[in-house]
Design an enzyme around this catalytic site. Structure first.
Site, PDB file in Angstrom:
ATOM      1  N   PHE A   1     -34.959 -51.259 -31.598  1.00 45.84           N
ATOM      2  CA  PHE A   1     -34.199 -52.512 -31.507  1.00 45.84           C
ATOM      3  C   PHE A   1     -33.131 -52.393 -30.411  1.00 45.84           C
ATOM      4  O   PHE A   1     -32.440 -51.376 -30.330  1.00 45.84           O
ATOM      5  CB  PHE A   1     -33.550 -52.820 -32.859  1.00 45.84           C
ATOM      6  CG  PHE A   1     -32.975 -54.196 -32.926  1.00 45.84           C
ATOM      7  CD1 PHE A   1     -33.808 -55.306 -33.016  1.00 45.84           C
ATOM      8  CD2 PHE A   1     -31.602 -54.397 -32.877  1.00 45.84           C
ATOM      9  CE1 PHE A   1     -33.287 -56.586 -33.061  1.00 45.84           C
ATOM     10  CE2 PHE A   1     -31.074 -55.680 -32.922  1.00 45.84           C
ATOM     11  CZ  PHE A   1     -31.911 -56.778 -33.021  1.00 45.84           C
TER      12      PHE A   1
ATOM     13  N   ASP B   1     -33.483 -46.223 -38.574  1.00 42.69           N
ATOM     14  CA  ASP B   1     -32.978 -47.581 -38.828  1.00 42.69           C
ATOM     15  C   ASP B   1     -33.993 -48.248 -39.761  1.00 42.69           C
ATOM     16  O   ASP B   1     -35.157 -48.443 -39.394  1.00 42.69           O
ATOM     17  CB  ASP B   1     -32.861 -48.331 -37.490  1.00 42.69           C
ATOM     18  CG  ASP B   1     -32.254 -49.719 -37.644  1.00 42.69           C
ATOM     19  OD1 ASP B   1     -32.364 -50.297 -38.748  1.00 42.69           O
ATOM     20  OD2 ASP B   1     -31.698 -50.229 -36.654  1.00 42.69           O
TER      21      ASP B   1
ATOM     22  N   TYR C   1     -29.357 -58.364 -44.711  1.00 36.28           N
ATOM     23  CA  TYR C   1     -29.599 -59.816 -44.658  1.00 36.28           C
ATOM     24  C   TYR C   1     -31.074 -60.183 -44.457  1.00 36.28           C
ATOM     25  O   TYR C   1     -31.417 -61.346 -44.433  1.00 36.28           O
ATOM     26  CB  TYR C   1     -28.736 -60.492 -43.580  1.00 36.28           C
ATOM     27  CG  TYR C   1     -28.715 -59.799 -42.240  1.00 36.28           C
ATOM     28  CD1 TYR C   1     -29.800 -59.838 -41.393  1.00 36.28           C
ATOM     29  CD2 TYR C   1     -27.578 -59.106 -41.831  1.00 36.28           C
ATOM     30  CE1 TYR C   1     -29.768 -59.206 -40.179  1.00 36.28           C
ATOM     31  CE2 TYR C   1     -27.531 -58.462 -40.603  1.00 36.28           C
ATOM     32  CZ  TYR C   1     -28.632 -58.514 -39.781  1.00 36.28           C
ATOM     33  OH  TYR C   1     -28.607 -57.871 -38.564  1.00 36.28           O
ATOM     34  N   LYS C   2     -31.944 -59.184 -44.292  1.00 39.01           N
ATOM     35  CA  LYS C   2     -33.369 -59.508 -44.141  1.00 39.01           C
ATOM     36  C   LYS C   2     -34.014 -59.502 -45.526  1.00 39.01           C
ATOM     37  O   LYS C   2     -33.777 -60.408 -46.319  1.00 39.01           O
ATOM     38  CB  LYS C   2     -34.044 -58.512 -43.207  1.00 39.01           C
ATOM     39  CG  LYS C   2     -33.404 -58.429 -41.814  1.00 39.01           C
ATOM     40  CD  LYS C   2     -34.181 -57.478 -40.930  1.00 39.01           C
ATOM     41  CE  LYS C   2     -33.397 -56.991 -39.735  1.00 39.01           C
ATOM     42  NZ  LYS C   2     -33.159 -57.997 -38.710  1.00 39.01           N
TER      43      LYS C   2
ATOM     44  N   ARG D   1     -43.289 -64.258 -34.398  1.00 38.56           N
ATOM     45  CA  ARG D   1     -43.207 -63.260 -35.465  1.00 38.56           C
ATOM     46  C   ARG D   1     -43.172 -63.980 -36.811  1.00 38.56           C
ATOM     47  O   ARG D   1     -42.326 -64.821 -37.046  1.00 38.56           O
ATOM     48  CB  ARG D   1     -41.944 -62.428 -35.253  1.00 38.56           C
ATOM     49  CG  ARG D   1     -41.906 -61.146 -36.043  1.00 38.56           C
ATOM     50  CD  ARG D   1     -40.720 -60.295 -35.648  1.00 38.56           C
ATOM     51  NE  ARG D   1     -39.452 -60.948 -35.969  1.00 38.56           N
ATOM     52  CZ  ARG D   1     -38.277 -60.316 -35.968  1.00 38.56           C
ATOM     53  NH1 ARG D   1     -38.198 -59.060 -35.661  1.00 38.56           N
ATOM     54  NH2 ARG D   1     -37.166 -60.963 -36.268  1.00 38.56           N
TER      55      ARG D   1
HETATM   56  C1  LIG Z   1     -33.793 -52.872 -36.476  1.00 34.20           C
HETATM   57  C2  LIG Z   1     -32.437 -53.478 -36.289  1.00 34.20           C
HETATM   58  N1  LIG Z   1     -31.396 -52.690 -36.019  1.00 34.20           N
HETATM   59  C3  LIG Z   1     -30.173 -53.185 -35.830  1.00 34.20           C
HETATM   60  C4  LIG Z   1     -29.926 -54.544 -35.907  1.00 34.20           C
HETATM   61  C5  LIG Z   1     -28.554 -55.049 -35.660  1.00 34.20           C
HETATM   62  O1  LIG Z   1     -27.943 -55.359 -36.853  1.00 34.20           O
HETATM   63  P1  LIG Z   1     -26.463 -55.917 -36.936  1.00 34.20           P
HETATM   64  O2  LIG Z   1     -26.452 -57.215 -36.204  1.00 34.20           O
HETATM   65  O3  LIG Z   1     -26.221 -56.083 -38.419  1.00 34.20           O
HETATM   66  O4  LIG Z   1     -25.543 -54.926 -36.353  1.00 34.20           O
HETATM   67  C6  LIG Z   1     -30.990 -55.410 -36.196  1.00 34.20           C
HETATM   68  C7  LIG Z   1     -30.754 -56.863 -36.264  1.00 34.20           C
HETATM   69  O5  LIG Z   1     -31.616 -57.666 -36.457  1.00 34.20           O
HETATM   70  C8  LIG Z   1     -32.280 -54.862 -36.381  1.00 34.20           C
HETATM   71  O6  LIG Z   1     -33.338 -55.637 -36.630  1.00 34.20           O
END
Ligand SMILES: Cc1ncc(COP(=O)(O)O)c(C=O)c1O
Length: 420
Positions: A126, A205, A230-231, A380
């Site tokens: 990400f 992650d 939040y997912k 997606r």
């Molecule tokens: C795999 C992954 N890592 C990190 C993040 C970033 O998360 P945050 O905005 O809560 O810092 C996301 C956000 O969608 C994500 O999908």
């Protein structure tokens, strides 16, 4: 596999988790919500919990709330999330955002592997994680080199490619367990082993895994992990994230942010910093109580449903979606940008089409379907097994087909909206 609408209804009737959908707010029954990966639905219990925390806990108990369940909420919630990801209750804490937690753990890992100079990740990770690694390296005085392994097919990264990149100079190997675009699931045990064989730490992650894909952090000997709520955990927009540190590492690692919530004997108010024992040292400042309170009901629902049952339903649903894609969308030029093998596929499916962006817009604006869009051409479709129905999947494919066959996307703008 049968592909008629009646079969979808039959699958829903046979679904042992179908009743969990009633636990969520479904304001518009015609809306097919396949986002799921950026913001889960609102649990009805969260509505009640939020009313209680605002009206009673804050409204009536005021500052006393901190002694009546707020102060230890990061640990209490962490212990619940630990059950979803195969960790001990004292190995997970809920705080800050995924990005901030990731940064804290990367900096902590640098401290624990100070005489090494390489960080390894891949280009399916990400973007926030990639940026944070670059920023951490800059802060560390450019003593580290970031090795970003390239995924040849943009769907998966084989272990062999990681193995070539990791060596005795590697401080940290970090990956997103279920890739945000393709949905590929890395083999956590063997990849963690690659890091450990070289003496490096492993940081996962779990944002696209927790709540949909079983995760066994302890069994896989994982050192460090982060993830969002939040997912699939349905904790609400901007809900606080969690971090995991294995027990044996907790006393060795230091957070780069020495706030008073990370201080041993916090209320002694001493001037010099002394790290709190265990995970508490990875807190920073006052927790965001209202958002923390919103996380718990969603996690409770997942624990009630059971992660193995959720995974079984998720696999059945992604298999079903792929069967529909093969019969009805592939002939229209739609590619499958996710693994075909269910064992290495998470709970979202990416479909590729040169007009992906405009198809996405047509779905949202005309067809009452909400997918995600991920640059450059990925539509997606996130399946949240706790509330997504087979009927919705069937209907979504029908609507996608209509948008493409009738070229409904053509009247939509080519520009990307600010948020996708
Ligand atoms: C795999 C992954 N890592 C990190 C993040 C970033 O998360 P945050 O905005 O809560 O810092 C996301 C956000 O969608 C994500 O999908």
């Amino acid at each position: 596999m049968r592909l008629d609408a009646e079969y979808a209804r039959e699958l829903d009737r046979r679904d042992p988790l179908a009743h969990f959908r009633n636990e969520f707010v479904v304001d518009d029954p015609d809306l097919i919500y396949l986002d799921g990966n950026s913001l889960g639905r609102l649990p009805k219990r969260t509505q009640a919990r939020m009313r209680d925390v605002v009206d009673n806990e804050w409204g009536k108990r005021l500052i006393r709330g901190w002694g009546e369940g707020w102060f230890d909420a990061p640990q209490r919630l962490g212990a619940k999330i630990a059950q979803l990801i195969g960790a001990q209750p004292d190995e997970v804490i809920v705080t800050d955002s995924t990005s901030v937690n990731f940064f804290k753990l990367v900096m902590a890992a640098f401290g624990a592997r100070a005489n090494r100079h390489s960080i390894v990740t891949d280009d399916m990770n990400f973007p926030s994680d990639l940026y944070l690694l670059q920023g951490a390296i800059r802060l560390a005085g450019h003593e580290y080199h970031l090795h970003i392994v390239h995924s040849e097919d943009e769907i998966s990264t084989p272990n062999e490619a990681l193995e070539v990149a990791v060596n005795t100079d590697t401080a940290l190997l970090t990956l997103t367990h279920t890739a945000f675009k393709s949905g590929y699931i890395y083999d956590m045990a063997s990849v963690t082993e690659i890091a450990h064989r070289a003496g490096a730490l492993m940081l996962w992650d779990l944002s696209h895994s927790a709540g949909a894909v079983p995760v066994s952090l302890n069994e896989c000997n994982v050192d460090l992990a982060v993830g969002c709520t939040y997912k699939y955990l349905n904790g609400g927009p901007g809900a606080p994230a969690y971090l995991y540190i294995s027990r044996d590492l907790q006393e060795q690692l230091l957070s780069p942010i020495w706030g008073w919530f990370a201080q041993k004997g916090q209320f002694d108010m001493k001037p010099d910093y002394e790290p709190a024992p265990g995970l508490q040292r990875f807190l920073a400042g006052t927790p965001n109580m209202l958002s923390l309170a919103a996380v718990e009901p969603g996690v409770d629902l997942l624990l009630e449903a059971g992660i193995e049952r959720l995974r079984a339903k998720s696999i059945a649903q992604t298999e079903y979606l792929i069967a529909l894609w093969e019969a009805q969308l592939k002939p229209l030029g739609v590619a499958l940008n996710s693994p075909i093998d269910a064992r290495v596929r998470g709970s979202h499916i990416s479909l590729g089409h040169p007009e992906g962006l405009r198809i996405d817009r047509a779905l949202i604006e005309e067809m009452n379907v909400i997918p995600d869009f991920r640059y450059p051409d990925n539509i997606r479709l996130g399946i949240a097994p706790i509330y997504t129905s087979f009927t919705e999947i069937h209907e979504a494919v029908k609507r996608i087909r209509q948008v493409i066959e009738e070229r409904l996307y053509e009247k939509h703008a080519m520009e990307r909206p600010e948020v996708t």
